[in-house]
Design a protein around this motif. Structure first.
Motif, PDB file in Angstrom:
ATOM      1  N   TRP A 294       0.821  -1.220   0.000  1.00  0.00           N
ATOM      2  CA  TRP A 294       0.000   0.000   0.000  1.00  0.00           C
ATOM      3  C   TRP A 294       0.844   1.255   0.000  1.00  0.00           C
ATOM      4  O   TRP A 294       0.358   2.317  -0.385  1.00  0.00           O
ATOM      5  N   SER A 332       0.206  -5.227   2.256  1.00  0.00           N
ATOM      6  CA  SER A 332       0.710  -4.662   3.499  1.00  0.00           C
ATOM      7  C   SER A 332       1.667  -3.543   3.092  1.00  0.00           C
ATOM      8  O   SER A 332       1.688  -3.136   1.926  1.00  0.00           O
ATOM      9  N   GLN A 333       2.420  -2.989   4.048  1.00  0.00           N
ATOM     10  CA  GLN A 333       3.129  -1.749   3.720  1.00  0.00           C
ATOM     11  C   GLN A 333       4.010  -1.891   2.482  1.00  0.00           C
ATOM     12  O   GLN A 333       3.966  -1.033   1.597  1.00  0.00           O
ATOM     13  N   GLU A 334       4.796  -2.952   2.414  1.00  0.00           N
ATOM     14  CA  GLU A 334       5.711  -3.119   1.269  1.00  0.00           C
ATOM     15  C   GLU A 334       5.538  -4.467   0.586  1.00  0.00           C
ATOM     16  O   GLU A 334       6.462  -4.927  -0.092  1.00  0.00           O
TER      17      GLU A 334
END
Lengths: 397, 397
Positions: A294, A332-334
């Motif tokens: 994301w 998820s973040q990465e």
């Protein structure tokens, strides 16, 4: 390949010869300038036929490089969503700017500074409180602050309804200070108008509200120069803009899966994507893992409320060809997770394979990146399109 | 007010005397350093009691200024989510860095460059494909690339299950190249563990998976130095980390409404907020409009899947006192909509009033900002806390 015209020197970093989409470390945002030019020409033609000035909203790309594709060298009128954009576009030579967010009086010193530089900057408001503060600031500064009254056409967010009793009082306060410049409305609910007919009606409703407000003000002897309407769906659906002077839209420069879901564009009109790399496989879950989460795509899941939910995005190869049935379904973040839809086979994509993800919402995805690697049209057979430039974004407020 | 200790000169811009949260144009991110220190001390105490090294994940704040609060002047081990973070923290003097995203082989030159600078950088992988590429790169570079094998404990995203037949083969390939350094797992599903008991079980499961994988490798004669586990919920729930050498967590430095919803922290432990300004009212809809939209808050709606959905965030005054019943329920790019919950009265908040919004997900909200205006503890009676510093974020990849 057509050269990229009108690129402001200040925002273009030339890249080494033959750099391609296979080169920069992923994830990164890529813009197809050929598609941007096609999207721009399409709406420009519509505005010309409808007899209105087009005032593109630069809040989507926030880039002088992209904005240079909007005109032939003479900067066009623009709409902005922040004073940081207004300042950056003023620095870039854009003389005519509408700041289309209701004014916070604390920001008026920056507005006045831009006006004193000779920028025709217009602000927006929808309350007597704001009108008094603007009139007072205008008198103190000895310079009129051109102001538009925000009109609500569909209960989306701010604005006065055209028949609101406060409209004329606000108009008078602004007019007495030499500040009244026009009315502005935005059919924000058109993002949820799922058929061409609903979009046409949203466009009619948007026009009707703006024109009704303008006529009420004029009927009370108050001057209205600009009658401004627009959103990407209504700008592409309007068939009659009688009484309107200008049309605004922003998203159309890039388009995205939300707009494709509404039928406003095709998937192949989406000019923004994010290049990611396969970093793993979980065949027991039916997952391909990538390094684009994301942070690279944003958390925007605009298609979740559409008939066809596109997850975090559709997947293409590096040349831009859709990988059939493959969707980015989790982030998820990465990390991104790709899965096959409707029983499609999971394609064989080894670790290191580069892919492009088409976003739900171009405005939100673009905002996750410092700028754009620019390709100028891609060919279905070109495994690694050349990068022509890097165009920075304006950030902050 | 306690002075802000350990602030790296390079990332602190001193602000003029007596600048307060009433001064910068909104929206902007603010961090309460007093709350950050309390959150940091709480987990440090836990790690000490559990007998493990704490390796904070700096992906949430991405700031050398915030990271300086993690230690007393001697940079601690850190976890990063991008090589841009690894490089920035190496520049900031952090000698021991774990890059906890499965390695894309294309990024190995930057990994090798950091190792050659003397940074103890560890990478992560979960496939034979990656292990061969890493072993090959290591031999070519003439330098071992310390590598951890990612272990999946809960089907959240990447990793090998501890009993996966590939584990030993991967371990051998890495060991032969001098690269095998340990195992790492992350209980990502603990973000959906809604009771203290579920979180305790998630922590046990995370430990068990990491230790089982380490024991399998050791049983095959392969050395395992580091056994790394962690997520913010499990780090705060673990009661026994026997066999584990280090604990990772990132979000806890700021916390957020998702963590408060899980009971991992209280709302008053949330150290990150976004200052916004009231720009209008739609009393007929029960709305207060602000200049803080999703560009300032992100699109993250993590609490939507929790028993208490907190919209885009809870609202406090500038001193940090909750405004009872007021929630940010909608967002467009630069507009926020506040509404009263459960029949609460909409408070009287004139245009120009400044408020703070507590975020759903600190990692996502922080990413929307260039940096943090830092206050050092706020007092309930202080209408405009002083800004002590501005700390920049690391951006990009």
């Amino acid at each position: 390949m057509t050269p990229l015209a009108n690129t402001p020197e200040s925002t273009t970093t030339s890249t080494p010869a033959r750099t391609t989409l296979a080169d920069p470390d992923t994830p990164f945002a890529v813009v197809d300038a050929h598609t941007v030019r096609r999207n721009i020409a399409r709406l420009k033609d519509r505005a010309d036929r409808l007899g209105v000035t087009l005032r593109p909203h630069v809040k989507t790309a926030k880039s002088l490089g992209i904005a240079a594709l909007l005109h032939s060298g003479t900067p066009c009128p623009v709409t902005v969503s922040t004073l940081a954009e207004a300042e950056a576009f003023a620095d870039g030579g854009y003389p005519d700017v509408t700041y289309a967010v209701g004014i916070d009086p604390h920001k008026l010193p920056r507005v006045i500074a831009l006006l004193r530089r000779g920028v025709a900057l217009r602000i927006l408001l929808d309350s007597a409180e704001q009108a008094s503060l603007v009139a007072e600031a205008s008198r103190r500064a000895g310079i009129p602050l051109p102001t538009q009254i925000e009109i609500d056409c569909d209960g989306h967010r701010g604005g006065l309804e055209p028949g609101d009793p406060a409209l004329l009082a606000i108009g008078r306060v602004l007019h007495e200070a030499g500040c009244l410049d026009g009315v502005l409305t935005h059919a924000g609910e058109s993002y949820f108008a799922h058929t061409a007919e609903e979009q046409r009606l949203a466009a009619k409703n948007e026009r009707d509200a703006a024109v009704a407000a303008a006529e009420r003000l004029r009927g009370a002897g108050l001057p209205v120069n600009i009658v401004s309407v627009g959103s990407t769906p209504t700008a592409h659906a309007a068939d009659d803009l009688t009484g309107v002077t200008e049309l605004r839209a922003g998203n159309y420069v890039f388009f995205d899966l939300v707009m494709a879901g509404l039928g406003v564009c095709r998937v192949e009109d989406i000019a923004l994507s994010v290049v990611v790399t396969v970093i793993g496989h979980r065949p027991e879950h039916g997952w391909i893992m990538t390094d684009g989460g994301w942070m690279a795509m944003s958390r925007d899941r605009g298609t979740a409320v559409q008939p066809q939910d596109q997850g975090y995005g559709l997947v293409t190869d590096l040349a831009g060809n859709l990988v059939p049935g493959l969707v980015m379904t989790a982030a998820s973040q990465e990390h991104g997770t790709l899965t096959a839809r409707d029983g499609a086979d999971l394609p064989h994509l080894p670790v290191g394979t580069r892919l492009r993800i088409l976003p739900n919402h171009a405005c939100a995805t673009a905002a996750q990146h410092r700028g754009y690697h620019v390709v100028d049209g891609t060919q279905p057979a070109d495994p690694a399109p050349a990068i022509e430039a890097f165009w920075e974004r304006v950030t902050g407020w």
